[in-house]
Motif scaffolding. Structure first.
Motif, PDB file in Angstrom:
ATOM      1  N   GLU A 215       7.458  16.564  -7.446  1.00 14.28           N
ATOM      2  CA  GLU A 215       7.601  17.580  -8.446  1.00 14.28           C
ATOM      3  C   GLU A 215       8.171  18.782  -7.789  1.00 14.28           C
ATOM      4  OE1 GLU A 215       4.438  17.919 -10.887  1.00 14.28           O
ATOM      5  OE2 GLU A 215       4.964  16.450 -12.264  1.00 14.28           O
ATOM      6  N   ALA A 216       7.902  18.969  -6.352  1.00  6.19           N
ATOM      7  CA  ALA A 216       7.999  20.004  -5.582  1.00  6.19           C
ATOM      8  C   ALA A 216       9.525  20.137  -5.164  1.00  6.19           C
ATOM      9  CB  ALA A 216       7.239  20.065  -4.401  1.00  6.19           C
ATOM     10  N   VAL A 217      10.247  19.057  -5.193  1.00  7.85           N
ATOM     11  CA  VAL A 217      11.706  18.880  -4.770  1.00  7.85           C
ATOM     12  C   VAL A 217      12.590  19.732  -6.013  1.00  7.85           C
ATOM     13  CG1 VAL A 217      13.617  17.423  -4.396  1.00  7.85           C
ATOM     14  CG2 VAL A 217      11.266  16.703  -3.704  1.00  7.85           C
ATOM     15  N   ARG A 218      13.396  20.356  -5.489  1.00  8.55           N
ATOM     16  CA  ARG A 218      14.140  21.282  -6.425  1.00  8.55           C
ATOM     17  C   ARG A 218      14.958  20.033  -7.320  1.00  8.55           C
ATOM     18  NH1 ARG A 218      15.149  26.914  -4.949  1.00  8.55           N
ATOM     19  NH2 ARG A 218      13.787  27.509  -2.977  1.00  8.55           N
ATOM     20  N   THR A 219      15.413  20.883  -8.461  1.00 10.19           N
ATOM     21  CA  THR A 219      15.977  20.169  -9.423  1.00 10.19           C
ATOM     22  C   THR A 219      17.537  19.683  -8.723  1.00 10.19           C
ATOM     23  OG1 THR A 219      15.268  21.129 -11.167  1.00 10.19           O
ATOM     24  CG2 THR A 219      17.256  20.056 -11.719  1.00 10.19           C
ATOM     25  N   TYR A 220      18.076  18.541  -8.967  1.00  6.97           N
ATOM     26  CA  TYR A 220      19.301  17.900  -8.522  1.00  6.97           C
ATOM     27  C   TYR A 220      19.642  16.791  -9.314  1.00  6.97           C
ATOM     28  CZ  TYR A 220      17.202  14.069  -6.172  1.00  6.97           C
ATOM     29  OH  TYR A 220      16.542  12.739  -6.047  1.00  6.97           O
ATOM     30  N   VAL A 221      21.121  16.860  -9.332  1.00  5.39           N
ATOM     31  CA  VAL A 221      21.540  15.395 -10.216  1.00  5.39           C
ATOM     32  C   VAL A 221      22.027  14.286  -9.152  1.00  5.39           C
ATOM     33  CG1 VAL A 221      23.351  14.727 -11.627  1.00  5.39           C
ATOM     34  CG2 VAL A 221      22.482  17.123 -11.988  1.00  5.39           C
TER      35      VAL A 221
ATOM     36  N   LYS B  56      -0.556   7.545 -10.202  1.00  3.67           N
ATOM     37  CA  LYS B  56      -1.829   7.075  -9.530  1.00  3.67           C
ATOM     38  C   LYS B  56      -2.348   7.892  -8.393  1.00  3.67           C
ATOM     39  CE  LYS B  56      -1.819   2.195 -10.950  1.00  3.67           C
ATOM     40  NZ  LYS B  56      -1.908   0.906 -10.293  1.00  3.67           N
ATOM     41  N   ASN B  57      -1.285   8.812  -7.864  1.00  3.00           N
ATOM     42  CA  ASN B  57      -1.559   9.428  -6.528  1.00  3.00           C
ATOM     43  C   ASN B  57      -1.114  10.940  -6.926  1.00  3.00           C
ATOM     44  OD1 ASN B  57      -1.450  11.077  -4.259  1.00  3.00           O
ATOM     45  ND2 ASN B  57      -1.044   9.061  -3.212  1.00  3.00           N
ATOM     46  N   PRO B  58      -1.921  11.875  -7.390  1.00  4.91           N
ATOM     47  CA  PRO B  58      -1.600  13.314  -7.564  1.00  4.91           C
ATOM     48  C   PRO B  58      -1.002  14.143  -6.292  1.00  4.91           C
ATOM     49  CG  PRO B  58      -3.915  12.995  -8.127  1.00  4.91           C
ATOM     50  CD  PRO B  58      -3.510  11.659  -7.209  1.00  4.91           C
ATOM     51  N   GLY B  59      -1.253  13.501  -5.128  1.00  4.52           N
ATOM     52  CA  GLY B  59      -0.489  14.143  -4.061  1.00  4.52           C
ATOM     53  C   GLY B  59       0.802  13.742  -3.968  1.00  4.52           C
ATOM     54  N   ALA B  60       1.164  12.476  -4.366  1.00  5.09           N
ATOM     55  CA  ALA B  60       2.603  12.186  -4.520  1.00  5.09           C
ATOM     56  C   ALA B  60       3.342  12.640  -5.698  1.00  5.09           C
ATOM     57  CB  ALA B  60       2.805  10.413  -4.642  1.00  5.09           C
ATOM     58  N   LYS B  61       2.553  12.901  -6.733  1.00  2.00           N
ATOM     59  CA  LYS B  61       3.496  13.415  -7.836  1.00  2.00           C
ATOM     60  C   LYS B  61       3.510  14.939  -7.477  1.00  2.00           C
ATOM     61  CE  LYS B  61       2.401  14.804 -12.801  1.00  2.00           C
ATOM     62  NZ  LYS B  61       1.476  14.752 -13.602  1.00  2.00           N
TER      63      LYS B  61
ATOM     64  N   GLU C  21       0.891  -1.198   0.088  1.00  2.00           N
ATOM     65  CA  GLU C  21       0.120   0.017   0.028  1.00  2.00           C
ATOM     66  C   GLU C  21       0.841   1.271   0.147  1.00  2.00           C
ATOM     67  OE1 GLU C  21      -4.259  -1.431   2.397  1.00  2.00           O
ATOM     68  OE2 GLU C  21      -2.446  -0.709   3.630  1.00  2.00           O
ATOM     69  N   MET C  22       1.983   1.109   0.824  1.00  2.22           N
ATOM     70  CA  MET C  22       2.908   2.515   0.879  1.00  2.22           C
ATOM     71  C   MET C  22       3.389   2.552  -0.628  1.00  2.22           C
ATOM     72  SD  MET C  22       5.058   1.841   4.371  1.00  2.22           S
ATOM     73  CE  MET C  22       4.249   2.025   5.992  1.00  2.22           C
ATOM     74  N   ALA C  23       3.896   1.420  -1.146  1.00  2.86           N
ATOM     75  CA  ALA C  23       4.271   1.590  -2.335  1.00  2.86           C
ATOM     76  C   ALA C  23       3.411   2.373  -3.604  1.00  2.86           C
ATOM     77  CB  ALA C  23       4.836   0.305  -2.869  1.00  2.86           C
ATOM     78  N   GLU C  24       2.207   1.567  -3.388  1.00  2.67           N
ATOM     79  CA  GLU C  24       1.374   2.244  -4.484  1.00  2.67           C
ATOM     80  C   GLU C  24       0.917   3.462  -4.123  1.00  2.67           C
ATOM     81  OE1 GLU C  24      -1.409  -1.075  -3.550  1.00  2.67           O
ATOM     82  OE2 GLU C  24      -0.400  -2.121  -4.985  1.00  2.67           O
ATOM     83  N   ALA C  25       0.832   4.018  -2.743  1.00  2.00           N
ATOM     84  CA  ALA C  25       0.466   5.557  -2.433  1.00  2.00           C
ATOM     85  C   ALA C  25       1.536   6.340  -3.149  1.00  2.00           C
ATOM     86  CB  ALA C  25       0.433   5.640  -1.101  1.00  2.00           C
ATOM     87  N   ARG C  26       3.004   6.025  -3.307  1.00  2.00           N
ATOM     88  CA  ARG C  26       3.915   6.788  -3.738  1.00  2.00           C
ATOM     89  C   ARG C  26       3.904   6.975  -5.249  1.00  2.00           C
ATOM     90  NH1 ARG C  26       6.902   4.528   0.586  1.00  2.00           N
ATOM     91  NH2 ARG C  26       7.619   2.727  -0.964  1.00  2.00           N
ATOM     92  N   LEU C  27       3.105   6.181  -5.897  1.00  2.00           N
ATOM     93  CA  LEU C  27       3.265   6.269  -7.411  1.00  2.00           C
ATOM     94  C   LEU C  27       2.696   7.465  -7.937  1.00  2.00           C
ATOM     95  CD1 LEU C  27       2.298   2.580  -8.120  1.00  2.00           C
ATOM     96  CD2 LEU C  27       4.462   3.543  -8.462  1.00  2.00           C
TER      97      LEU C  27
ATOM     98  N   LEU D 286       7.114  18.301   0.401  1.00  2.00           N
ATOM     99  CA  LEU D 286       8.126  17.548  -0.428  1.00  2.00           C
ATOM    100  C   LEU D 286       8.063  15.806  -0.345  1.00  2.00           C
ATOM    101  CD1 LEU D 286      10.876  20.244   0.279  1.00  2.00           C
ATOM    102  CD2 LEU D 286       9.390  19.904  -1.536  1.00  2.00           C
ATOM    103  N   SER D 287       8.494  15.401  -1.156  1.00  2.00           N
ATOM    104  CA  SER D 287       8.847  13.937  -1.143  1.00  2.00           C
ATOM    105  C   SER D 287      10.068  13.777  -0.189  1.00  2.00           C
ATOM    106  CB  SER D 287       9.150  13.565  -2.647  1.00  2.00           C
ATOM    107  OG  SER D 287       9.868  11.954  -2.250  1.00  2.00           O
ATOM    108  N   GLN D 288       9.730  13.093   0.818  1.00  2.00           N
ATOM    109  CA  GLN D 288      10.947  12.770   2.090  1.00  2.00           C
ATOM    110  C   GLN D 288      12.256  11.915   1.120  1.00  2.00           C
ATOM    111  OE1 GLN D 288      11.679   9.748   3.309  1.00  2.00           O
ATOM    112  NE2 GLN D 288      13.198  10.447   5.215  1.00  2.00           N
ATOM    113  N   LEU D 289      11.983  11.170   0.323  1.00  2.00           N
ATOM    114  CA  LEU D 289      13.047  10.374  -0.157  1.00  2.00           C
ATOM    115  C   LEU D 289      13.826  11.227  -1.181  1.00  2.00           C
ATOM    116  CD1 LEU D 289      14.647   7.753  -0.767  1.00  2.00           C
ATOM    117  CD2 LEU D 289      12.717   7.385  -2.634  1.00  2.00           C
ATOM    118  N   HIS D 290      13.038  11.902  -2.021  1.00  2.00           N
ATOM    119  CA  HIS D 290      14.018  12.637  -2.905  1.00  2.00           C
ATOM    120  C   HIS D 290      14.585  13.975  -2.671  1.00  2.00           C
ATOM    121  CE1 HIS D 290      11.133  10.182  -5.216  1.00  2.00           C
ATOM    122  NE2 HIS D 290      12.104  10.010  -6.114  1.00  2.00           N
ATOM    123  N   ALA D 291      13.848  14.597  -1.495  1.00  2.00           N
ATOM    124  CA  ALA D 291      14.268  15.768  -0.999  1.00  2.00           C
ATOM    125  C   ALA D 291      15.583  15.451  -0.240  1.00  2.00           C
ATOM    126  CB  ALA D 291      13.465  16.550  -0.198  1.00  2.00           C
ATOM    127  N   SER D 292      15.658  14.249   0.466  1.00  2.00           N
ATOM    128  CA  SER D 292      16.678  14.109   1.296  1.00  2.00           C
ATOM    129  C   SER D 292      17.924  13.587   0.555  1.00  2.00           C
ATOM    130  CB  SER D 292      16.521  12.783   2.118  1.00  2.00           C
ATOM    131  OG  SER D 292      15.290  12.873   3.213  1.00  2.00           O
TER     132      SER D 292
END
Length: 756
Positions: free
Chosen positions: A385-391, A376-381, A367-373, A564-570
């Protein structure tokens, strides 16, 4: 050579000319290299071919990795997931397993494994029905021989009669012919490349003078595998090519070592055989009891499949995870990390518990995985997308931990600042002022893991390194402040927001400021504080985050903003740290309102474990927020240490590698594990493997100091490393013998008496 939708279907060497005509380059070694084609490319039907390969020499094997041929022909390894900056499922083909379908176009499949003796048909049927009623999509059963294969047919028929269509998977080791037999009864066959063809369970070193010597042994793999492939293809059965870190063949171990690369190459050989017969209804797994090895192996396999242009689904699992919160934590670290990047099409959480109890964590991780897609999840998207650009520059083919610079005690410091953090990972505990009263302080010391002598606290192996307090006891609360001072005197950091210290000063504290406030104040802290700690929420721009270097804080708290996405922002923060040579220790600040201990373990393992498996992080602060604290300081502290231990950072208690039990198990695994835990659970730094049978036993003990392995009914063997040192011990004597064995290697310490 035929092409279907741009995918390769392997055929015999005599069709090399046809392959070339279709735009496939043929190397000098006889390997084919796909040239990019559209999905509408013309295809030659495989049914028009005279025959499939009949020997290993006819198979067009995946180009050699060790010689460099794979890089030369297919290019270097690239991505391992569909998108590094948002969560998108890796596109995978649909694999059918009776009424269940695996693949990216379908929901994640939840599965488990029966623990009954397969030969006990009635008991197996009852347990499988309970698993189906709980919500599982598939159940695996053990098939050791013909007796169990015949029982599998009766189980399948019995389930159908009761109206249960849940597909069954036969777990096969050592028995290629039995696998063909049981394929008549069940919808899926799991084969283990490490022992399916070998029929051997040894660790004999083999010497290969050349790669030609190594590949020359592929014929017996081919001979064992092809009849099963033909059967599965004829009956439309599904297969899992399930590599286990603990049961790599002696052949693979000798050539590749006990490594993720060896796991991947072992699986690719078996996949090449399947593909040579135009059989594609299979999935892969790369299981290990060590979550770091497991994550690296799956990522490496996924990366190889991207460059091979393969799209087979992935079955995720951490094998021998154990029980309770620890088992759930370890599973979440491994499975959750991969799901967070869109990898995985089916999940099994392996716990030393009855299989029905695996459903909730299995389902919750899915369920956690599906909620992050994002799709399928506008909030997750939106958060991604709110995380600033990085490489993203992580090298997922290896593990290297970023280790922050430890604080150094200055000559004029009144407390030992060097003990505020631990080099192997720190646990910081949240504390409230009322816990420090004269009546409560002795209990708080215990909950924080201190030893005490005449009422004074002293740090122990699993004591919280520092504490975090949002508010302090008022200045006139002498008992409370005395309790704080006593902890400070033995090297415990007390971290307090700077505004609270301005209002209510306390000497020798660490002042916590947001990065924005710290920059504005140019790093100036309240007069009572001796060091600065900074909180980063991920919304800051690159230039601001880079200023951490000049501010030189004792530590940073990574506490990602809600939007922000906790994973990508970190990940972005750690990339900025890397590019600016910022070596400040980074503590992940995990906030929870949950009243479910399993939910905390799964959330923590997934959200923070996914960063620690990349080597990014120096510790954890778990803070219960909201009006009510649902768990004790002791529970939260131990949960933090469990996370660090599960991520192979800091061992503070005995590490147990405990298999989840199945029909092969030769003793009561849950009862035995409980007895061993009771007798040996106080030995930090010691790893003990508890294995119900020989299948994965010695191999999964690669990480273990000692092993307890069932060999015959009523008897076990004891191991030191991979070596049997005591054989045929009666079950009732084995725990005591294990204790004596640990003592003989000078790794024992007596339990401390619990005083009143």
């Amino acid at each position: 050579k035929s092409i279907k939708g741009g995918k390769m279907v392997q055929v015999t060497r005599q069709y090399a000319a046809a392959a070339t005509a279709l735009g496939l380059a043929l190397s000098a070694e006889g390997f084919t290299v796909p040239r990019r084609q559209s999905s509408s490319s013309a295809a030659i039907s495989s049914s028009s071919l005279d025959a499939y390969p009949t020997s290993a020499s006819d198979v067009l094997w995946t180009p050699s990795w060790k010689s460099g041929a794979r890089d030369e022909q297919l290019g270097p390894l690239g991505r391992y997931c569909e998108d590094l900056y948002s969560v998108r499922r890796r596109p995978t083909r649909t694999v059918t397993c009776g009424p269940v379908k695996f693949g990216s176009e379908h929901p994640i499949v939840r599965q488990t494994m029966a623990t009954t003796d397969t030969a006990n048909v009635d008991a197996s049927i009852e347990q499988i029905m309970r698993c189906a009623d709980e919500g599982f999509d598939l159940v695996r059963i053990t098939v050791q021989g013909k007796r169990e294969a015949n029982a599998a047919m009766q189980i399948r028929e019995g389930l159908f009669k009761k109206g249960y269509t849940i597909p069954l998977c036969a777990d096969m080791h050592f028995q290629p012919k039995v696998a063909q037999l049981v394929a008549e009864a069940v919808e899926k066959i799991r084969i283990n490349p490490g022992n399916f063809a070998d029929g051997r369970k040894d660790f004999e070193d083999k010497v290969y003078e050349s790669e030609a010597d190594y590949v020359a042994e592929r014929q017996y793999l081919f001979d064992a595998m092809v009849p099963l492939v033909e059967t599965c293809k004829r009956l439309d059965r599904c297969m899992r090519i399930g590599t286990n870190h603990g049961s790599l063949s002696s052949r693979v171990l000798s050539y590749y070592g006990d490594t993720p690369r060896g796991m991947v190459e072992s699986a690719l050989e078996f996949a090449d055989i399947c593909r040579s017969q135009d059989y594609h209804n299979f999935v892969f797994s790369m299981k290990a009891s060590n979550p770091l090895v497991m994550v690296q192996s799956y990522r490496l396999l996924a990366s190889e499949m991207y460059r091979l242009d393969w799209d087979y689904p992935l079955h995720l699992g951490v094998t021998e995870a154990g029980e309770g919160e620890d088992g759930r934590m370890k599973s979440a670290v491994g499975i959750g990390t991969l799901l967070a990047d869109g990898l995985g099409d089916t999940v099994r959480v392996s716990l030393t518990e009855d299989p029905e109890f695996e459903y909730k964590p299995c389902n919750r991780l899915s369920e956690m995985a599906e909620a992050r897609l994002a799709a399928k999840n506008p909030g997750a998207k939106e958060r991604q997308e709110a995380v600033r650009t990085y490489v993203d520059t992580r090298d997922v083919t290896s593990y290297a931990r970023r280790v922050g610079d430890l604080p150094v005690t200055a000559a004029d410091d009144k407390v030992d600042v060097g003990l505020f953090l631990n080099p192997n990972g720190s646990v910081i505990s949240a504390v409230n002022p009322w816990m420090l009263s004269a009546d409560s302080a002795p209990y708080l010391y215990k909950e924080l893991g201190f030893k005490t002598a005449v009422g004074m606290p002293f740090k122990d192996v699993a004591t919280s390194d520092s504490i975090f307090m949002r508010t302090l006891p008022e200045a006139d609360k002498k008992d409370e402040r005395t309790a704080l001072r006593r902890m400070m005197e033995v090297g415990t950091g007390v971290i307090v927001p700077a505004e609270e210290l301005e209002r209510n000063p306390l000497d020798n504290t660490v002042a916590l400021m947001s990065l924005e406030d710290a920059v504005k104040a140019d790093g100036k802290i309240p007069d009572c504080a001796i060091r600065l700690a900074i909180e980063i929420d991920g919304s800051e721009d690159d230039e601001t985050i880079a200023k951490v270097k000049d501010l030189n804080p004792l530590m940073v708290f990574i506490s990602i903003a809600d939007g922000l996405s906790q994973l990508h922002a970190s990940r972005r923060i750690f990339e900025i740290f890397k590019s600016n040579d910022i070596n400040t220790p980074a503590i992940h600040h995990f906030k929870t309102t949950s009243d479910d201990s399993n939910e905390i373990a799964l959330g923590l393992g997934t959200k923070v474990g996914s960063l620690l498996t990349d080597g990014n992080g120096d510790g954890i602060l778990i803070e219960q927020v909201g009006e009510t604290a649902n768990f004790s300081v002791d529970f939260v502290r131990n949960t933090g240490f469990s996370l660090l231990q599960g991520c192979r950072m800091r061992n503070t208690k005995t590490e147990f590698v405990s298999c989840p039990s199945c029909g092969r198990t030769l003793f009561d695994l849950q009862e035995t594990t409980a007895s061993i835990t009771e007798a040996t659970g106080h030995l930090p730094g010691v790893t003990i493997a508890v294995m119900g049978c020989i299948v994965n036993g010695p191999g999964e003990m690669a990480d273990a100091d000692f092993g307890y392995v069932g060999t015959t009914p009523g008897k076990v063997d004891l191991y030191y490393g991979k070596e049997i040192v005591r054989k045929g011990i009666k079950n009732e004597d084995a725990v005591g013998e294990l204790v004596e064995l640990i003592k003989s290697y000078d790794m024992w310490q007596d339990k401390e008496e619990v005083g009143g």
